[in-house]
Scaffold this motif. Structure first.
Motif, PDB file in Angstrom:
ATOM      1  N   PHE A   1      36.152  78.682  49.595  1.00 51.46           N
ATOM      2  CA  PHE A   1      36.428  78.406  48.182  1.00 51.46           C
ATOM      3  C   PHE A   1      35.319  77.637  47.477  1.00 51.46           C
ATOM      4  N   ILE A   2      34.485  76.901  48.191  1.00 53.84           N
ATOM      5  CA  ILE A   2      33.418  76.164  47.506  1.00 53.84           C
ATOM      6  C   ILE A   2      32.073  76.882  47.544  1.00 53.84           C
ATOM      7  N   ASN A   3      31.924  77.836  48.444  1.00 52.83           N
ATOM      8  CA  ASN A   3      30.662  78.548  48.611  1.00 52.83           C
ATOM      9  C   ASN A   3      30.760  79.931  47.972  1.00 52.83           C
ATOM     10  N   PRO A   4      30.043  80.156  46.875  1.00 50.24           N
ATOM     11  CA  PRO A   4      30.161  81.447  46.195  1.00 50.24           C
ATOM     12  C   PRO A   4      29.674  82.625  47.030  1.00 50.24           C
ATOM     13  N   ASP A   5      28.860  82.382  48.052  1.00 49.04           N
ATOM     14  CA  ASP A   5      28.450  83.488  48.920  1.00 49.04           C
ATOM     15  C   ASP A   5      29.655  84.086  49.641  1.00 49.04           C
ATOM     16  N   VAL A   6      30.672  83.267  49.870  1.00 50.99           N
ATOM     17  CA  VAL A   6      31.904  83.748  50.497  1.00 50.99           C
ATOM     18  C   VAL A   6      32.918  84.153  49.428  1.00 50.99           C
ATOM     19  N   THR A   7      33.107  83.299  48.432  1.00 52.43           N
ATOM     20  CA  THR A   7      34.141  83.541  47.419  1.00 52.43           C
ATOM     21  C   THR A   7      33.932  84.865  46.693  1.00 52.43           C
ATOM     22  N   THR A   8      32.684  85.240  46.468  1.00 57.72           N
ATOM     23  CA  THR A   8      32.409  86.501  45.765  1.00 57.72           C
ATOM     24  C   THR A   8      32.760  87.723  46.616  1.00 57.72           C
ATOM     25  N   ARG A   9      33.092  87.513  47.861  1.00 56.23           N
ATOM     26  CA  ARG A   9      33.495  88.624  48.729  1.00 56.23           C
ATOM     27  C   ARG A   9      35.003  88.907  48.655  1.00 56.23           C
ATOM     28  N   PHE A  10      35.782  87.981  48.034  1.00 54.97           N
ATOM     29  CA  PHE A  10      37.218  88.222  47.938  1.00 54.97           C
ATOM     30  C   PHE A  10      37.817  87.877  46.576  1.00 54.97           C
ATOM     31  N   TRP A  11      37.030  87.305  45.640  1.00 50.75           N
ATOM     32  CA  TRP A  11      37.641  86.892  44.378  1.00 50.75           C
ATOM     33  C   TRP A  11      36.770  87.272  43.193  1.00 50.75           C
ATOM     34  N   PHE A  12      35.898  86.383  42.741  1.00 48.07           N
ATOM     35  CA  PHE A  12      35.067  86.671  41.578  1.00 48.07           C
ATOM     36  C   PHE A  12      33.744  87.288  42.036  1.00 48.07           C
ATOM     37  N   THR A  13      32.967  87.807  41.072  1.00 48.54           N
ATOM     38  CA  THR A  13      31.760  88.563  41.437  1.00 48.54           C
ATOM     39  C   THR A  13      30.473  87.762  41.394  1.00 48.54           C
ATOM     40  N   GLY A  14      30.469  86.622  40.729  1.00 53.00           N
ATOM     41  CA  GLY A  14      29.262  85.819  40.639  1.00 53.00           C
ATOM     42  C   GLY A  14      29.581  84.384  40.303  1.00 53.00           C
ATOM     43  N   SER A  15      28.619  83.505  40.598  1.00 49.94           N
ATOM     44  CA  SER A  15      28.792  82.082  40.330  1.00 49.94           C
ATOM     45  C   SER A  15      27.426  81.446  40.141  1.00 49.94           C
ATOM     46  N   SER A  16      27.400  80.409  39.333  1.00 45.23           N
ATOM     47  CA  SER A  16      26.144  79.687  39.118  1.00 45.23           C
ATOM     48  C   SER A  16      25.875  78.658  40.215  1.00 45.23           C
TER      49      SER A  16
ATOM     50  N   PHE B   1      46.866  84.275  42.176  1.00 44.55           N
ATOM     51  CA  PHE B   1      46.505  83.454  43.336  1.00 44.55           C
ATOM     52  C   PHE B   1      47.081  84.009  44.638  1.00 44.55           C
ATOM     53  N   ALA B   2      48.214  84.696  44.583  1.00 48.48           N
ATOM     54  CA  ALA B   2      48.727  85.358  45.792  1.00 48.48           C
ATOM     55  C   ALA B   2      47.761  86.452  46.240  1.00 48.48           C
ATOM     56  N   LEU B   3      47.210  87.193  45.279  1.00 49.30           N
ATOM     57  CA  LEU B   3      46.222  88.221  45.617  1.00 49.30           C
ATOM     58  C   LEU B   3      44.946  87.596  46.166  1.00 49.30           C
ATOM     59  N   VAL B   4      44.516  86.478  45.580  1.00 50.84           N
ATOM     60  CA  VAL B   4      43.326  85.779  46.077  1.00 50.84           C
ATOM     61  C   VAL B   4      43.525  85.372  47.537  1.00 50.84           C
ATOM     62  N   LEU B   5      44.677  84.797  47.844  1.00 51.68           N
ATOM     63  CA  LEU B   5      44.938  84.375  49.225  1.00 51.68           C
ATOM     64  C   LEU B   5      45.025  85.566  50.175  1.00 51.68           C
ATOM     65  N   ALA B   6      45.617  86.659  49.736  1.00 53.10           N
ATOM     66  CA  ALA B   6      45.678  87.854  50.576  1.00 53.10           C
ATOM     67  C   ALA B   6      44.277  88.398  50.843  1.00 53.10           C
TER      68      ALA B   6
ATOM     69  N   LEU C   1      39.249  93.691  50.608  1.00 52.69           N
ATOM     70  CA  LEU C   1      40.310  94.494  50.007  1.00 52.69           C
ATOM     71  C   LEU C   1      40.079  94.809  48.531  1.00 52.69           C
ATOM     72  N   ASN C   2      39.183  94.100  47.860  1.00 48.30           N
ATOM     73  CA  ASN C   2      38.902  94.311  46.435  1.00 48.30           C
ATOM     74  C   ASN C   2      40.152  94.154  45.566  1.00 48.30           C
ATOM     75  N   LEU C   3      41.008  93.215  45.932  1.00 51.01           N
ATOM     76  CA  LEU C   3      42.265  93.024  45.209  1.00 51.01           C
ATOM     77  C   LEU C   3      42.049  92.565  43.771  1.00 51.01           C
ATOM     78  N   ALA C   4      41.125  91.637  43.556  1.00 53.09           N
ATOM     79  CA  ALA C   4      40.882  91.142  42.194  1.00 53.09           C
ATOM     80  C   ALA C   4      40.347  92.261  41.303  1.00 53.09           C
ATOM     81  N   ALA C   5      39.433  93.058  41.819  1.00 51.67           N
ATOM     82  CA  ALA C   5      38.852  94.149  41.033  1.00 51.67           C
ATOM     83  C   ALA C   5      39.867  95.260  40.774  1.00 51.67           C
ATOM     84  N   ASP C   6      40.726  95.508  41.733  1.00 51.84           N
ATOM     85  CA  ASP C   6      41.659  96.621  41.613  1.00 51.84           C
ATOM     86  C   ASP C   6      42.955  96.272  40.889  1.00 51.84           C
ATOM     87  N   ARG C   7      43.154  95.004  40.533  1.00 59.53           N
ATOM     88  CA  ARG C   7      44.390  94.614  39.851  1.00 59.53           C
ATOM     89  C   ARG C   7      44.511  95.249  38.469  1.00 59.53           C
TER      90      ARG C   7
END
Length: 160
Positions: A29-44, A129-134, A146-152
């Motif tokens: 959750f704090i490292n965008p290199d990981v978070t962008t693999r399951f939630w958002f697509t980019g981070s500063s 947030f349920a999709l984020v956790l999944a 799973l691309n859940l955020a993109a496919d919602r």
């Protein structure tokens, strides 16, 4: 239906067991290199207490400012981000389990608006947030995206 009244401002809560050590789950959750693999697509940048970062959701063409209010390594993250009319607060609690797994709880609060707007915001948040956790669970436990955020909300499909 005229007698429906909220007695308190609702909050969104969800949680899930992730079969990984707490350090791995927290880092996701704090490292965008990981978070962008399951939630958002980019981070500063990484989440750090007192620092604002920009989270991008390229699939929807939006970017939002996120301010980390508290970071307690392997225990807790608190952020503030834009809500509907006023900023809202999201808190993650990471509970290490004796078997090396981690239970993640997410609470989203600070919603504003009338009763219908509040209910809509809370249900959207809980669903999101349920999709984020999944998505996180699939990534960390099985290395599957799973691309859940993109496919919602795919283009061409109206929300039902």
């Amino acid at each position: 239906m005229n007698d429906l009244q909220l007695k308190q401002i609702p909050i969104a809560k969800t949680g899930m067991l992730i079969r990984r050590p707490v350090a791995d789950v927290f880092e996701a959750f704090i490292n965008p290199d990981v978070t962008t693999r399951f939630w958002f697509t980019g981070s500063s940048g990484r989440l750090e207490a007192g620092r604002q970062v920009q989270w991008d959701r390229g699939m929807y063409g939006i970017s939002i400012p996120v301010t980390a209010k508290a970071i307690e390594p392997n225990r807790r993250i608190v952020i503030e981000w834009p809500g509907h009319g006023a900023p809202t607060t999201v808190e993650w609690i990471f509970a290490a389990q004796k078997d090396g797994t981690t239970f993640v709880s997410i609470t989203h609060s600070g919603f504003t608006g009338d009763g219908d707007a509040l209910v809509s915001q809370v249900t959207d948040s809980m669903q999101g947030f349920a999709l984020v956790l999944a998505g996180l669970k699939a990534l960390l436990e099985h290395n599957v995206r799973l691309n859940l955020a993109a496919d919602r909300y795919p283009k061409g499909i109206e929300e039902h």
